[in-house]
Motif scaffolding. Structure first.
Motif, mmCIF file in Angstrom:
data_model
loop_
_atom_site.group_PDB
_atom_site.id
_atom_site.type_symbol
_atom_site.label_atom_id
_atom_site.label_comp_id
_atom_site.label_asym_id
_atom_site.label_seq_id
_atom_site.Cartn_x
_atom_site.Cartn_y
_atom_site.Cartn_z
ATOM 1 N N THR A 194 27.202 20.785 -15.199
ATOM 2 C CA THR A 194 28.046 21.686 -14.395
ATOM 3 C C THR A 194 29.498 21.570 -14.829
ATOM 4 O OG1 THR A 194 26.592 21.100 -12.556
ATOM 5 C CG2 THR A 194 28.564 22.414 -12.035
ATOM 6 N N PRO A 195 30.078 22.612 -15.387
ATOM 7 C CA PRO A 195 31.495 22.555 -15.766
ATOM 8 C C PRO A 195 32.396 22.571 -14.536
ATOM 9 C CG PRO A 195 30.344 24.411 -16.819
ATOM 10 C CD PRO A 195 29.457 23.885 -15.739
ATOM 11 N N VAL A 196 33.598 21.992 -14.665
ATOM 12 C CA VAL A 196 34.590 22.070 -13.587
ATOM 13 C C VAL A 196 35.329 23.403 -13.726
ATOM 14 C CG1 VAL A 196 36.645 21.038 -12.564
ATOM 15 C CG2 VAL A 196 34.904 19.560 -13.587
ATOM 16 N N VAL A 197 35.229 24.246 -12.708
ATOM 17 C CA VAL A 197 35.902 25.555 -12.781
ATOM 18 C C VAL A 197 37.055 25.691 -11.785
ATOM 19 C CG1 VAL A 197 33.915 26.768 -13.760
ATOM 20 C CG2 VAL A 197 34.178 26.643 -11.271
ATOM 21 N N ALA A 198 37.189 24.737 -10.851
ATOM 22 C CA ALA A 198 38.320 24.787 -9.912
ATOM 23 C C ALA A 198 39.506 24.068 -10.550
ATOM 24 C CB ALA A 198 37.953 24.122 -8.595
ATOM 25 N N ASN A 199 40.538 24.827 -10.854
ATOM 26 C CA ASN A 199 41.711 24.245 -11.533
ATOM 27 C C ASN A 199 42.702 23.729 -10.475
ATOM 28 O OD1 ASN A 199 43.650 23.546 -13.359
ATOM 29 N ND2 ASN A 199 44.270 25.644 -13.846
ATOM 30 N N ARG A 226 33.891 30.759 -1.556
ATOM 31 C CA ARG A 226 32.909 31.834 -1.759
ATOM 32 C C ARG A 226 33.071 32.414 -3.167
ATOM 33 N NH1 ARG A 226 33.773 36.356 1.034
ATOM 34 N NH2 ARG A 226 31.687 37.201 0.712
ATOM 35 N N ALA A 227 34.322 32.600 -3.575
ATOM 36 C CA ALA A 227 34.562 33.146 -4.913
ATOM 37 C C ALA A 227 34.083 32.173 -5.980
ATOM 38 C CB ALA A 227 36.054 33.449 -5.087
ATOM 39 N N LEU A 228 34.348 30.882 -5.758
ATOM 40 C CA LEU A 228 33.897 29.890 -6.748
ATOM 41 C C LEU A 228 32.370 29.891 -6.832
ATOM 42 C CD1 LEU A 228 35.144 26.395 -7.569
ATOM 43 C CD2 LEU A 228 32.756 26.639 -6.898
ATOM 44 N N MET A 229 31.706 29.899 -5.662
ATOM 45 C CA MET A 229 30.237 29.860 -5.687
ATOM 46 C C MET A 229 29.676 31.129 -6.332
ATOM 47 S SD MET A 229 28.818 27.789 -2.388
ATOM 48 C CE MET A 229 29.681 28.499 -1.022
ATOM 49 N N SER A 230 30.365 32.225 -6.114
ATOM 50 C CA SER A 230 29.925 33.469 -6.728
ATOM 51 C C SER A 230 30.045 33.369 -8.256
ATOM 52 C CB SER A 230 30.780 34.585 -6.135
ATOM 53 O OG SER A 230 30.707 35.703 -6.857
ATOM 54 N N GLU A 231 31.101 32.706 -8.700
ATOM 55 C CA GLU A 231 31.334 32.541 -10.143
ATOM 56 C C GLU A 231 30.240 31.678 -10.793
ATOM 57 O OE1 GLU A 231 34.068 34.305 -11.127
ATOM 58 O OE2 GLU A 231 33.283 33.945 -13.134
ATOM 59 N N VAL A 285 37.063 36.762 -7.317
ATOM 60 C CA VAL A 285 38.112 35.846 -7.774
ATOM 61 C C VAL A 285 39.382 36.659 -7.987
ATOM 62 C CG1 VAL A 285 38.843 34.327 -9.638
ATOM 63 C CG2 VAL A 285 36.462 34.286 -8.874
ATOM 64 N N TYR A 286 40.462 36.252 -7.321
ATOM 65 C CA TYR A 286 41.720 36.988 -7.442
ATOM 66 C C TYR A 286 42.680 36.367 -8.447
ATOM 67 C CZ TYR A 286 39.868 38.837 -3.080
ATOM 68 O OH TYR A 286 39.046 39.393 -2.141
ATOM 69 N N ASN A 287 42.389 35.145 -8.878
ATOM 70 C CA ASN A 287 43.239 34.500 -9.878
ATOM 71 C C ASN A 287 42.341 33.638 -10.766
ATOM 72 O OD1 ASN A 287 44.909 32.792 -11.366
ATOM 73 N ND2 ASN A 287 46.494 32.746 -9.771
ATOM 74 N N SER A 288 42.072 34.130 -11.964
ATOM 75 C CA SER A 288 41.083 33.459 -12.819
ATOM 76 C C SER A 288 41.660 32.252 -13.547
ATOM 77 C CB SER A 288 40.489 34.445 -13.822
ATOM 78 O OG SER A 288 41.530 34.963 -14.609
ATOM 79 N N ASP A 289 42.944 31.923 -13.266
ATOM 80 C CA ASP A 289 43.453 30.646 -13.785
ATOM 81 C C ASP A 289 43.176 29.540 -12.756
ATOM 82 O OD1 ASP A 289 44.686 28.997 -15.648
ATOM 83 O OD2 ASP A 289 46.597 29.075 -14.553
ATOM 84 N N ILE A 323 40.554 29.763 -10.244
ATOM 85 C CA ILE A 323 39.097 29.645 -10.248
ATOM 86 C C ILE A 323 38.635 30.228 -11.576
ATOM 87 C CG2 ILE A 323 36.932 30.311 -9.129
ATOM 88 C CD1 ILE A 323 38.508 30.570 -6.503
ATOM 89 N N ARG A 324 38.294 29.342 -12.480
ATOM 90 C CA ARG A 324 38.008 29.766 -13.849
ATOM 91 C C ARG A 324 36.582 30.326 -13.970
ATOM 92 N NH1 ARG A 324 40.942 26.830 -17.741
ATOM 93 N NH2 ARG A 324 43.098 26.607 -17.059
#
Ligand code: FES
Length: 576
Positions: free
Chosen positions: A303-308, A328-333, A359-363, A365-366
Motif C-alpha cells: 500500500t503506497p502512502v498517498v496522504a501528503n 472519503r476522497a482518499l478512500m475513493s482514490e 480530491v480537490y488538491n492532488s498534492d 491527497i496524491r
C-alpha cells in the motif's frame, strides 16, 4: 424499522410490573422524566470523554448537547455518561497504561445500564481504541464520534504541526540554533484551538481507522473540531444511532475481516502512526479477527502512502487534508485496494458511501500513480533481537539508515538515558545505535512513548538529525526518525533485548526486514543464564493488575482476560 419497542434492551429495566422496575421508574421520575421518556424509545448512551485536563476534547461539553438534539429528533432518549478522559498531554507515565482501563469501563458501563445504543465521543490518542474495544465487547449498536483535528499551528506566519514541530524545535533549542523567545513563540502557537493533534499522528490515524472500519458517519474523521460541520455531524450521529438500534446494526455486522482489511489499508495509505499497530491488533482481536504483525507488514509492502500530511509529508496538516476532500476522497482514490462491500454505521456498504467523493488538491491527497512513498507507512522487522517482531516507520527515517550496522549504546531506563544523553563525554558517534530497554508493556509499564530517543547533543552539534534507535517502548505518532519500536518479547520479561551490551554490533536491514545483534549464540547463552528478572513497579492496584495481565506488543497489549477467543461470540451475559 425491524426491532419492536417491547424488545428494546432498556425495556428489561422499565417494562416489568415488579418492585425492581418500579424502583427504576420512580428514580427516573425523581429527575423529572416520565413514561413518555422511556419504554417505547431507545435509550442512547453518549459516552463523553470530556475533562478539564483534556484540551483535545474541550468542545465535548457542547458537542454532547448537539448529539442529544439529534437523538431527540429521531425519537430516542439521550443520556450522557462521563467516562475517563485519557488526555495524552496530561497523563503520566503514559495514557497507554489506561487504554484497557477505559475499554473495561466502556464495556461494563454499557452492559450494566439500561442502554440500547451508544455514541462514543473520542479522539485524543487512546480514547478511540479504548472506546471501540469496549463497545465491541459490549456488543450492541454504537457509532463513533471523532473529536476532529485542531486548527493548524502558527508562529510568525509559519505553519506548526502538533508534536512534530515540538520535537524539531526542541532539538534546535538543544543545538543552540533558536532563542528562548523563539521557543516560547512555538509553545504558544502550536495548539490554537480545541481538537486533537492535527498532524497524521496517533489521534488522526485512529479516527481514520475508526472511519475505515465503518464506525463513523462518512467523512466524519476529517472535519476540523472548530468547523461548524462538526456540530452538524454530531447531531447526525445522534439521529443515526437511534435508527441503528431499530435496525439492530450491531458491531459484529460491521467489524468483519473485510472491515479490518480496509482499516489496515487506510492506515498504511495515510502514513500512519506506529501506535496503529497495537490498537489495530487489539481492536481486530476483540472483534474475532485474528490480525497479526505479518498481516500488517504485508499491507505495508503493498500500500503506497498517498496522504501528503506531516509527519510523513513535509508541509500539509489535517486542515489541508479536509479541504482536499478528506478521508472519503482518499478512500475513493485507493478504492481498488479496499473491500467496498463492508457495511458501515451509515447502513450502506463502504463503496456506496464513497460515491461522489472528489480530491480537490492532488498534492495533498496524491493519486496512486504519484504516492509520496512507494510502500506503506510501517514495516515489521524480525531477527535475533526481536523474534516476535518490532515496528519501524521507513517513510519517516533518513534513507542512509535503512541498512545500517553500528555499535550499541544501551540505556537500561529512561532516567539513565535522560541523565546521560547530553553529556559532552558521552562515548557516541552518529553511527551508534541507541537502545532504551525495560520500557515495554510490562517494563514501562504501559510502553511509554520514549522510543524516539533524543539525538545526543554532541551529535546534533555535528549537524546530524537522525540516528538508529531501538526500544521496546512506543513513540508518539507525531514523531519521526529511524526508530525501531515495540521490540517483542520485551526486555522486562527476558526478551533478547535484555541481553545486548554496549559495544555489541547491531545490524538492521529494512528492505529484508531483519534486525540482529551480531553476537554468537554461546555468548548469548551465558548472558541469558546471568540475567535477573527486574521487579514489577506496582505492588498493588490497577498497575499491579496491568503488569500481571498485559499481553505483548505483537499481540496488541490487551489484557489476557479481556481478549476474545477467536470464534467465540461477543455480547453480554444475561442480566437480571
Ligand atoms: Fe490529544 Fe495529541 S494530545 S491528540
Amino acid at each position: 424499522m425491524t426491532k419492536q419497542a417491547a424488545n428494546l434492551r432498556s425495556a428489561r429495566w422499565f417494562a416489568p410490573d415488579d418492585l425492581r422496575s418500579s424502583g427504576h421508574r420512580s428514580r427516573m421520575m425523581q429527575m423529572g422524566y416520565d413514561e413518555k421518556d422511556w419504554g417505547k424509545k431507545p435509550i442512547i448512551a453518549i459516552l463523553n470523554t470530556w475533562s478539564d485536563l483534556n484540551a483535545c476534547h474541550a468542545h465535548f461539553k457542547d458537542r454532547v448537547e448537539h448529539v442529544k438534539r439529534g437523538v431527540l429528533q429521531a425519537g430516542g432518549f439521550p443520556v450522557e455518561l462521563p467516562v475517563q478522559s485519557l488526555s495524552e498531554s496530561a497523563l503520566k507515565p503514559t495514557s497507554m497504561l489506561y487504554r484497557n482501563f477505559l475499554a473495561m469501563e466502556t464495556e461494563e458501563l454499557l452492559r450494566a445500564h439500561p442502554i440500547d445504543g451508544a455514541v462514543l465521543m473520542g479522539g485524543c490518542d487512546k480514547t478511540t481504541p479504548a472506546l471501540v474495544m469496549g463497545a465491541i465487547s459490549a456488543g450492541f449498536p454504537m457509532i463513533f464520534l471523532p473529536a476532529g483535528p485542531m486548527l493548524r499551528g502558527n508562529y510568525k506566519g509559519e505553519w506548526l504541526g502538533s508534536g512534530s514541530d515540538a520535537w524539531k524545535y526542541w532539538d534546535e533549542r538543544r543545538a543552540g540554533t533558536i532563542s528562548e523567545e523563539q521557543w516560547t513563540g512555538v509553545e504558544e502557537g502550536i495548539a490554537r484551538s480545541y481538537g486533537h493533534c492535527m498532524t497524521f499522528g496517533t489521534a488522526s490515524t485512529m479516527t481514520a481507522i475508526a472511519e475505515a472500519l465503518g464506525l463513523t458517519l462518512p467523512g466524519a474523521s476529517s472535519i476540523p473540531a472548530a468547523d461548524v460541520n462538526h456540530i452538524r455531524m454530531s447531531t447526525r450521529c445522534g439521529r443515526r444511532i437511534v435508527e441503528m438500534v431499530w435496525d439492530e446494526l450491531t458491531p459484529d455486522k460491521i467489524i468483519t475481516a473485510d472491515a479490518v482489511h480496509n482499516a489496515t489499508t487506510v492506515a498504511m495509505a495515510t502514513g500512519c502512526s506506529t501506535n496503529a499497530v497495537v490498537h489495530l491488533l487489539s481492536m481486530a482481536r476483540r472483534a474475532g479477527v485474528p490480525l497479526t504483525l505479518d498481516d500488517l507488514d504485508k499491507a505495508g509492502r503493498t500500500t503506497p502512502v498517498v496522504a501528503n500530511i506531516r509527519p510523513t509529508g513535509d508541509k500539509y496538516l489535517m486542515e489541508d487534508f479536509y479541504y482536499a476532500g478528506g478521508l472519503r476522497a482518499l478512500m475513493s482514490e485507493i478504492k481498488d485496494l479496499l473491500k467496498l462491500d463492508a457495511m458501515t454505521v451509515s447502513g450502506f456498504p463502504l463503496g456506496e458511501t464513497l460515491k461522489g467523493a472528489e480530491v480537490y488538491n492532488s498534492d495533498v491527497i496524491r493519486p496512486l500513480s504519484n504516492p509520496i512513498y512507494h510502500e506503506g507507512s510501517l514495516a515489521v522487522l524480525k531477527g535475533n533481537l526481536a523474534p516476535d517482531g518490532c515496528v519501524m516507520k521507513p517513510s519517516a527515517c533518513e534513507p542512509r539508515l535503512r541498512v545500517h550496522e553500528g555499535p550499541a549504546l544501551v540505556f537500561d531506563s529512561y532516567p539513565e538515558m535522560k541523565a546521560m544523553i547530553d553529556r559532552e563525554d558521552l562515548d557516541v558517534t552518529a553511527d551508534h545505535v541507541l537502545i532504551l530497554r525495560n520500557a515495554g508493556p510490562k517494563g514501562g509499564p504501559g510502553m511509554p512513548e520514549w522510543g524516539m530517543l533524543p539525538i545526543p547533543k554532541k551529535i546534533l552539534k555535528q549537524g546530524y538529525r537522525d540516528m538508529l534507535r531501538i526500544s521496546d517502548a512506543r513513540m508518539s505518532g507525531t514523531s519521526y526518525g529511524a526508530c525501531i519500536l515495540h521490540v517483542a518479547p520485551e526486555a522486562h520479561i527476558g526478551g533478547p533485548l535484555s541481553l545486548v551490551r554496549t559495544g555489541d554490533i547491531i545490524r538492521v536491514d529494512l528492505p529484508n526486514r531483519s534486525i540482529d545483534m551480531l553476537v554468537d549464540e554461546e555468548t548469548l547463552a551465558s548472558r541469558r543464564a546471568e540475567w535477573v528478572a527486574p521487579a514489577d513497579k506496582y505492588e498493588r492496584g490497577y498497575g499491579w493488575m496491568f503488569s500481571k495481565h498485559i499481553k505483548q506488543a505483537n499481540e496488541g497489549c490487551d489484557f489476557d482476560f479481556l481478549e476474545r477467543q477467536f470464534g467465540a461470540t461477543a455480547g453480554e451475559p444475561d442480566i437480571f
